[in-house]
Design a protein around this motif. Sequence first.
Motif, short mmCIF file in Angstrom:
data_model
loop_
_atom_site.label_atom_id
_atom_site.label_comp_id
_atom_site.label_asym_id
_atom_site.label_seq_id
_atom_site.Cartn_x
_atom_site.Cartn_y
_atom_site.Cartn_z
N PRO A 1 0.72 -1.23 -0.02
CA PRO A 1 0.00 0.03 -0.04
C PRO A 1 0.62 1.11 0.08
O PRO A 1 1.94 1.17 0.44
CB PRO A 1 -0.74 -0.15 1.43
CG PRO A 1 -0.32 -1.28 2.18
CD PRO A 1 0.77 -2.15 1.22
N LEU A 2 0.24 2.41 -0.48
CA LEU A 2 0.96 3.43 -0.72
C LEU A 2 0.79 4.30 0.80
O LEU A 2 -0.41 4.04 1.42
CB LEU A 2 0.43 4.30 -1.67
CG LEU A 2 0.60 3.87 -3.15
CD1 LEU A 2 -0.10 4.63 -4.14
CD2 LEU A 2 2.15 3.93 -3.64
N VAL B 1 -0.76 2.54 -16.18
CA VAL B 1 -1.73 3.54 -15.30
C VAL B 1 -1.79 4.99 -16.09
O VAL B 1 -2.76 5.55 -16.21
CB VAL B 1 -1.42 3.55 -13.77
CG1 VAL B 1 -2.34 4.61 -13.15
CG2 VAL B 1 -1.94 2.38 -13.19
N ALA B 2 -0.35 5.29 -16.33
CA ALA B 2 -0.26 6.56 -16.95
C ALA B 2 -1.04 6.79 -18.32
O ALA B 2 -1.46 7.61 -18.81
CB ALA B 2 1.32 7.00 -16.99
N GLY B 3 -0.82 5.64 -18.82
CA GLY B 3 -1.33 5.56 -20.27
C GLY B 3 -3.15 5.49 -20.24
O GLY B 3 -3.73 5.92 -21.36
N LYS C 1 -1.22 -2.45 -8.97
CA LYS C 1 -1.96 -1.41 -9.98
C LYS C 1 -3.17 -0.63 -9.03
O LYS C 1 -3.27 0.53 -9.45
CB LYS C 1 -2.49 -2.19 -11.10
CG LYS C 1 -2.82 -1.29 -12.21
CD LYS C 1 -3.16 -2.21 -13.53
CE LYS C 1 -3.46 -1.43 -14.67
NZ LYS C 1 -3.39 -2.26 -15.86
N ALA C 2 -4.09 -1.47 -8.58
CA ALA C 2 -5.10 -0.83 -7.69
C ALA C 2 -4.88 0.31 -6.75
O ALA C 2 -5.37 1.10 -6.51
CB ALA C 2 -5.91 -1.90 -7.10
N LEU D 1 -3.87 7.98 -7.23
CA LEU D 1 -4.01 9.00 -7.99
C LEU D 1 -5.33 9.81 -7.88
O LEU D 1 -5.34 11.06 -8.10
CB LEU D 1 -4.28 8.52 -9.43
CG LEU D 1 -2.99 8.26 -10.07
CD1 LEU D 1 -3.18 7.71 -11.52
CD2 LEU D 1 -2.12 9.37 -10.14
N GLY D 2 -6.32 8.98 -7.11
CA GLY D 2 -7.41 9.97 -6.53
C GLY D 2 -7.40 11.07 -5.69
O GLY D 2 -8.10 11.91 -5.64
#
Length: 126
Positions: free
Chosen positions: A2-3, A64-66, A115-116, A122-123
Amino acid sequence: MPLRRRNGGARVREQGEDRRLDPPGSRLVAADLGAELGARATLVQFSSAFCAPCRATRRILGEVAGMVPGVAHVEIDAEARLELVRALDVPSTPTVLVLDAGGRVVRRAVGQPRKADVIAALGEAV
């Protein structure tokens, strides 16, 4: 993995002068990264040459960036940018910083993120 939020101060040396990065909302600019920031957010990845999780992280962040408009992925060679690694307290590779449009660090992950988790982080940035 987790971030998590970034804690602690950082100091960046650029051409003989010090620039203070204030925690926890530290800001990075294009000159710090050697690349332009994304219009909405930037995924900054610190990598090293022989790091297998770094390759997987590169793939995840690129995907994700794409798929999210205005999000950039910037990869930094940790060995070539030791001053930045030290200033940002990057303990190992891969380390990922999620920046908002203004370059403020909003999240940090050490190790290969899922990825999730990247999408969820990013939210906070956009």
